[in-house]
Motif scaffolding. Structure first.
Motif, PDB file in Angstrom:
ATOM      1  N   ALA A   1       0.811  -1.232   0.000  1.00 27.05           N
ATOM      2  CA  ALA A   1       0.000   0.000   0.000  1.00 27.05           C
ATOM      3  C   ALA A   1       0.839   1.274   0.000  1.00 27.05           C
ATOM      4  CB  ALA A   1      -0.964  -0.006   1.185  1.00 27.05           C
ATOM      5  N   SER A   2       2.004   1.247  -0.667  1.00 28.01           N
ATOM      6  CA  SER A   2       2.841   2.454  -0.749  1.00 28.01           C
ATOM      7  C   SER A   2       2.736   3.126  -2.127  1.00 28.01           C
ATOM      8  CB  SER A   2       4.302   2.100  -0.439  1.00 28.01           C
ATOM      9  OG  SER A   2       4.798   1.173  -1.383  1.00 28.01           O
ATOM     10  N   PHE A   3       1.710   2.752  -2.873  1.00 24.75           N
ATOM     11  CA  PHE A   3       1.441   3.324  -4.202  1.00 24.75           C
ATOM     12  C   PHE A   3       1.126   4.812  -4.052  1.00 24.75           C
ATOM     13  CE2 PHE A   3      -1.657   4.003  -7.742  1.00 24.75           C
ATOM     14  CZ  PHE A   3      -0.844   3.642  -8.811  1.00 24.75           C
ATOM     15  N   THR A   4       1.845   5.679  -4.793  1.00 24.62           N
ATOM     16  CA  THR A   4       1.671   7.125  -4.647  1.00 24.62           C
ATOM     17  C   THR A   4       1.080   7.759  -5.905  1.00 24.62           C
ATOM     18  OG1 THR A   4       3.824   7.734  -5.573  1.00 24.62           O
ATOM     19  CG2 THR A   4       3.761   7.137  -3.229  1.00 24.62           C
ATOM     20  N   PHE A   5       0.767   9.049  -5.801  1.00 27.06           N
ATOM     21  CA  PHE A   5       0.265   9.772  -6.968  1.00 27.06           C
ATOM     22  C   PHE A   5       1.320   9.856  -8.078  1.00 27.06           C
ATOM     23  CE2 PHE A   5      -3.347  11.729  -4.532  1.00 27.06           C
ATOM     24  CZ  PHE A   5      -4.327  11.402  -5.451  1.00 27.06           C
TER      25      PHE A   5
ATOM     26  N   LYS B   1     -10.494  10.744  -2.962  1.00 27.89           N
ATOM     27  CA  LYS B   1     -11.291   9.615  -2.468  1.00 27.89           C
ATOM     28  C   LYS B   1     -11.120   8.393  -3.370  1.00 27.89           C
ATOM     29  CE  LYS B   1     -15.855   8.207  -0.877  1.00 27.89           C
ATOM     30  NZ  LYS B   1     -15.657   6.835  -1.393  1.00 27.89           N
ATOM     31  N   GLN B   2     -11.177   8.616  -4.707  1.00 29.71           N
ATOM     32  CA  GLN B   2     -11.028   7.504  -5.650  1.00 29.71           C
ATOM     33  C   GLN B   2      -9.655   6.850  -5.504  1.00 29.71           C
ATOM     34  OE1 GLN B   2     -11.856   9.570  -9.309  1.00 29.71           O
ATOM     35  NE2 GLN B   2     -14.021   8.973  -9.334  1.00 29.71           N
ATOM     36  N   PHE B   3      -8.638   7.693  -5.254  1.00 30.65           N
ATOM     37  CA  PHE B   3      -7.276   7.178  -5.112  1.00 30.65           C
ATOM     38  C   PHE B   3      -7.169   6.288  -3.872  1.00 30.65           C
ATOM     39  CE2 PHE B   3      -2.768   7.634  -3.789  1.00 30.65           C
ATOM     40  CZ  PHE B   3      -2.164   7.125  -4.931  1.00 30.65           C
ATOM     41  N   GLU B   4      -7.745   6.737  -2.769  1.00 25.69           N
ATOM     42  CA  GLU B   4      -7.701   5.932  -1.533  1.00 25.69           C
ATOM     43  C   GLU B   4      -8.479   4.633  -1.700  1.00 25.69           C
ATOM     44  OE1 GLU B   4      -5.878   6.230   1.259  1.00 25.69           O
ATOM     45  OE2 GLU B   4      -4.920   7.822   0.092  1.00 25.69           O
ATOM     46  N   ASP B   5      -9.650   4.706  -2.362  1.00 30.53           N
ATOM     47  CA  ASP B   5     -10.451   3.493  -2.614  1.00 30.53           C
ATOM     48  C   ASP B   5      -9.666   2.512  -3.476  1.00 30.53           C
ATOM     49  OD1 ASP B   5     -12.497   4.544  -1.151  1.00 30.53           O
ATOM     50  OD2 ASP B   5     -13.695   5.201  -2.889  1.00 30.53           O
ATOM     51  N   MET B   6      -8.972   3.051  -4.480  1.00 29.80           N
ATOM     52  CA  MET B   6      -8.201   2.211  -5.394  1.00 29.80           C
ATOM     53  C   MET B   6      -7.062   1.519  -4.646  1.00 29.80           C
ATOM     54  SD  MET B   6      -6.318   3.291  -8.952  1.00 29.80           S
ATOM     55  CE  MET B   6      -5.059   4.260  -8.120  1.00 29.80           C
ATOM     56  N   LYS B   7      -6.378   2.252  -3.759  1.00 29.81           N
ATOM     57  CA  LYS B   7      -5.280   1.672  -2.977  1.00 29.81           C
ATOM     58  C   LYS B   7      -5.781   0.515  -2.111  1.00 29.81           C
ATOM     59  CE  LYS B   7      -2.142   4.134  -0.897  1.00 29.81           C
ATOM     60  NZ  LYS B   7      -1.483   5.202  -0.112  1.00 29.81           N
ATOM     61  N   LYS B   8      -6.947   0.702  -1.490  1.00 26.37           N
ATOM     62  CA  LYS B   8      -7.521  -0.358  -0.651  1.00 26.37           C
ATOM     63  C   LYS B   8      -7.844  -1.595  -1.482  1.00 26.37           C
ATOM     64  CE  LYS B   8      -9.641   2.827   2.674  1.00 26.37           C
ATOM     65  NZ  LYS B   8     -10.906   3.448   3.102  1.00 26.37           N
ATOM     66  N   MET B   9      -8.447  -1.354  -2.655  1.00 22.86           N
ATOM     67  CA  MET B   9      -8.818  -2.468  -3.527  1.00 22.86           C
ATOM     68  C   MET B   9      -7.575  -3.215  -4.009  1.00 22.86           C
ATOM     69  SD  MET B   9     -11.022  -2.478  -7.072  1.00 22.86           S
ATOM     70  CE  MET B   9      -9.629  -1.990  -8.095  1.00 22.86           C
TER      71      MET B   9
ATOM     72  N   SER C   1      -2.293  12.349   2.701  1.00 20.71           N
ATOM     73  CA  SER C   1      -2.920  12.677   3.996  1.00 20.71           C
ATOM     74  C   SER C   1      -2.556  14.091   4.456  1.00 20.71           C
ATOM     75  CB  SER C   1      -2.490  11.661   5.059  1.00 20.71           C
ATOM     76  OG  SER C   1      -1.100  11.773   5.318  1.00 20.71           O
ATOM     77  N   LEU C   2      -1.573  14.708   3.793  1.00 22.79           N
ATOM     78  CA  LEU C   2      -1.192  16.086   4.126  1.00 22.79           C
ATOM     79  C   LEU C   2      -2.260  17.103   3.704  1.00 22.79           C
ATOM     80  CD1 LEU C   2       2.553  16.106   2.936  1.00 22.79           C
ATOM     81  CD2 LEU C   2       1.736  16.093   5.308  1.00 22.79           C
ATOM     82  N   MET C   3      -3.150  16.651   2.832  1.00 19.32           N
ATOM     83  CA  MET C   3      -4.120  17.580   2.245  1.00 19.32           C
ATOM     84  C   MET C   3      -5.041  18.185   3.306  1.00 19.32           C
ATOM     85  SD  MET C   3      -3.585  17.598  -1.031  1.00 19.32           S
ATOM     86  CE  MET C   3      -2.849  16.573  -2.298  1.00 19.32           C
ATOM     87  N   ASN C   4      -5.127  19.505   3.297  1.00 19.96           N
ATOM     88  CA  ASN C   4      -6.130  20.196   4.100  1.00 19.96           C
ATOM     89  C   ASN C   4      -6.900  21.130   3.164  1.00 19.96           C
ATOM     90  OD1 ASN C   4      -4.473  22.431   3.648  1.00 19.96           O
ATOM     91  ND2 ASN C   4      -3.420  22.202   5.633  1.00 19.96           N
ATOM     92  N   ALA C   5      -7.813  21.884   3.704  1.00 18.81           N
ATOM     93  CA  ALA C   5      -8.686  22.713   2.860  1.00 18.81           C
ATOM     94  C   ALA C   5      -7.898  23.727   2.032  1.00 18.81           C
ATOM     95  CB  ALA C   5      -9.720  23.425   3.734  1.00 18.81           C
TER      96      ALA C   5
ATOM     97  N   LYS D   1       5.625  17.756  -4.363  1.00 22.70           N
ATOM     98  CA  LYS D   1       6.159  16.385  -4.314  1.00 22.70           C
ATOM     99  C   LYS D   1       5.736  15.692  -3.015  1.00 22.70           C
ATOM    100  CE  LYS D   1      10.321  13.673  -5.079  1.00 22.70           C
ATOM    101  NZ  LYS D   1      11.752  13.662  -5.443  1.00 22.70           N
ATOM    102  N   ALA D   2       5.749  16.438  -1.928  1.00 24.32           N
ATOM    103  CA  ALA D   2       5.372  15.863  -0.630  1.00 24.32           C
ATOM    104  C   ALA D   2       3.908  15.425  -0.634  1.00 24.32           C
ATOM    105  CB  ALA D   2       5.613  16.883   0.483  1.00 24.32           C
ATOM    106  N   GLU D   3       3.036  16.235  -1.278  1.00 28.41           N
ATOM    107  CA  GLU D   3       1.606  15.900  -1.332  1.00 28.41           C
ATOM    108  C   GLU D   3       1.352  14.664  -2.193  1.00 28.41           C
ATOM    109  OE1 GLU D   3      -0.030  20.506  -0.790  1.00 28.41           O
ATOM    110  OE2 GLU D   3       0.278  19.657  -2.790  1.00 28.41           O
ATOM    111  N   ARG D   4       2.125  14.532  -3.260  1.00 30.00           N
ATOM    112  CA  ARG D   4       1.963  13.344  -4.113  1.00 30.00           C
ATOM    113  C   ARG D   4       2.380  12.080  -3.367  1.00 30.00           C
ATOM    114  NH1 ARG D   4       4.921  15.304  -9.669  1.00 30.00           N
ATOM    115  NH2 ARG D   4       3.875  17.318  -9.823  1.00 30.00           N
TER     116      ARG D   4
END
Length: 446
Positions: free
Chosen positions: A327-331, A418-426, A392-396, A385-388
């Motif tokens: 589960a270390s797949f990144t953007f 959200k889609q990215f997190e769902d995809m990582k779980k799957m 979880s660093l993302m805020n408003a 780069k850090a956000e990619r």
């Protein structure tokens, strides 16, 4: 998509008979009538349709179906077999001369895409077969054709033999072959002149070139969108030159498919390659069985795998699998994957190669806009780069900045996250499941 209308009609026709435990002659008769109408609407030659439907009907009411435990499935197999045979049966390979170079003459009417296809074929020979082709500009009547071939040569980093518009096309062809021998080229591909219609002057010139260089292949380039006219053109060229194969262009366009389904049956000459897009790497070897599977909605995994093998880096793929497992797949990994998928072709075309995709919930009648990939790329590229690496660093405030930088809305940024997190779980779930007893989840497309 190629054959879209025909594909829908044929699938509707055979769907009614698919799950039947018992098939009557009346069932076969009704299906045959619908298949006949679908083919005629696709502009398939009338005589070809008549013979095709007759063969299906004769086989479908025979012992192989009536005595089968799954008669509906047997009928579908018969339709697929006959469709494959109609388009040539097996794929037809390109000739190889005993002594190089192999000489290929490209012929066809003006506007069929002959010059571009010449460049595409040279590119395919080099990339897929590791050959060293030489292009020859023998269309002296259109200066633009010579310039276009030279431009293609520069784009592909391939040599072009040109002598301008004053030279005799026969001499150009002969000298190109001599040059190929001297410089050890495997193939010479001669781009000849075309006309708006078949005439004696054109055929006379092509026959002289043929006599001078004795080509191993004479490929007729035909625009698939011309429908039934393409078959008439094929017959005319074949009578005069005895062509060895057909290259269909624009098979990815809004074409009814009649040319592809009629040419082999009418002329006896195989379709060897098909243009599936405007890019110089979008020429494919024509596989009748695979095309029949696509038309009947059965997918085409072999072509999909071949596309993946040419575009996906093997080391990257192994690294990606490892990242999926932990589960270390990144953007950043996601961006790399999207770039490789884009190189494989339009999304809707790739989806249709997955067996049963047209029946999957959520994919039925779905349209896949390649612009969506551009939008997703813009959002990811607006991240730091850090956000990619760590979403979880993302805020408003970060989301607002990314939305502004990508020209998209905050809701689109949220949806992608959200889609990215769902995809990582799957992905993790699928990887873990595959690790147990070596068996994966029972997805119809995996």
């Amino acid at each position: 998509m190629a054959f879209e209308g025909l594909s829908d009609r044929l699938q509707q026709s055979i769907q009614k008979i698919k799950g039947k435990g018992k098939v009557s002659e009346q069932d076969v008769k009704e299906m045959s009538r619908e298949v006949r109408l679908a083919l005629l609407e696709a502009d398939v030659n009338f005589k070809v349709v008549k013979d095709f439907v007759k063969r299906i009907r004769e086989r479908a009411v025979g012992e192989e179906v009536m005595g089968s435990l799954t008669p509906g499935q047997q009928v579908i197999k018969i339709v697929k077999d006959e469709l494959t045979e109609l388009m040539g049966g097996n794929e037809s390979k390109i000739a190889v001369a005993q002594r190089p170079p192999t000489v290929i003459m490209m012929v066809g009417l003006q506007g069929a895409g002959k010059t571009t296809t010449t460049g595409k074929l040279a590119n395919l020979l080099r990339k897929n077969y590791n050959r060293k082709p030489l292009l020859a500009a023998a269309d002296v009547y259109r200066p633009a054709a010579i310039q276009q071939l030279e431009t293609l040569g520069r784009q592909l980093d391939l040599p072009v033999h040109a002598q301008g518009t004053e030279a005799d096309p026969v001499d150009i062809a002969k000298q190109a072959v001599e040059k190929a021998k001297e410089e050890h080229h495997d193939y010479v591909i001669i781009d000849t002149a075309g006309r708006l219609h078949v005439d004696g002057e054109l055929m006379g010139e092509l026959q002289r070139i043929k006599e001078a260089v004795v080509p191993d292949e004479i490929f007729l380039v035909v625009d698939a969108m011309t429908g039934q006219d393409a078959v008439n053109v094929a017959e005319s060229f074949d009578e005069q030159l005895d062509v060895t194969g057909v290259l269909l262009t624009k098979l990815d366009g809004d074409t009814r498919g009649g040319a592809a389904l009629s040419i082999k049956a009418v002329t006896g000459k195989p379709i060897k390659f098909a243009g599936m897009g405007e890019k110089l790497d979008q020429l494919e070897q024509f596989h009748p069985e695979r095309m029949a599977s696509r038309i009947l909605g059965m997918g085409d995994m072999l072509t999909l795998i071949e596309k993946a093998q040419t575009q996906v880096d093997e080391k990257q793929a192994k690294d990606l699998e490892s990242k999926m497992r932990n589960a270390s797949f990144t953007f950043e990994d996601f961006l790399e994957q999207m770039a490789q998928v884009k190189n494989m072709g339009p999304l809707d075309e790739l989806i249709n190669m997955i067996p049963g995709a047209n029946k999957m919930k959520g994919l039925q009648n779905a349209s896949f806009d390649d612009k969506q990939i551009v939008h997703v790329e813009a959002i990811i590229q607006s991240m730091t780069k850090a956000e990619r690496q760590d979403p979880s660093l993302m805020n408003a405030s970060r989301k607002r900045r990314i939305a502004k930088g990508s020209g998209r809305s905050v809701s689109e940024v949220n949806r992608l996250l959200k889609q990215f997190e769902d995809m990582k779980k799957m992905m993790k779930q699928m990887s873990n499941t595959k690790g147990k007893k070596g068996k994966g989840m029972n997805f119809p497309f995996m």
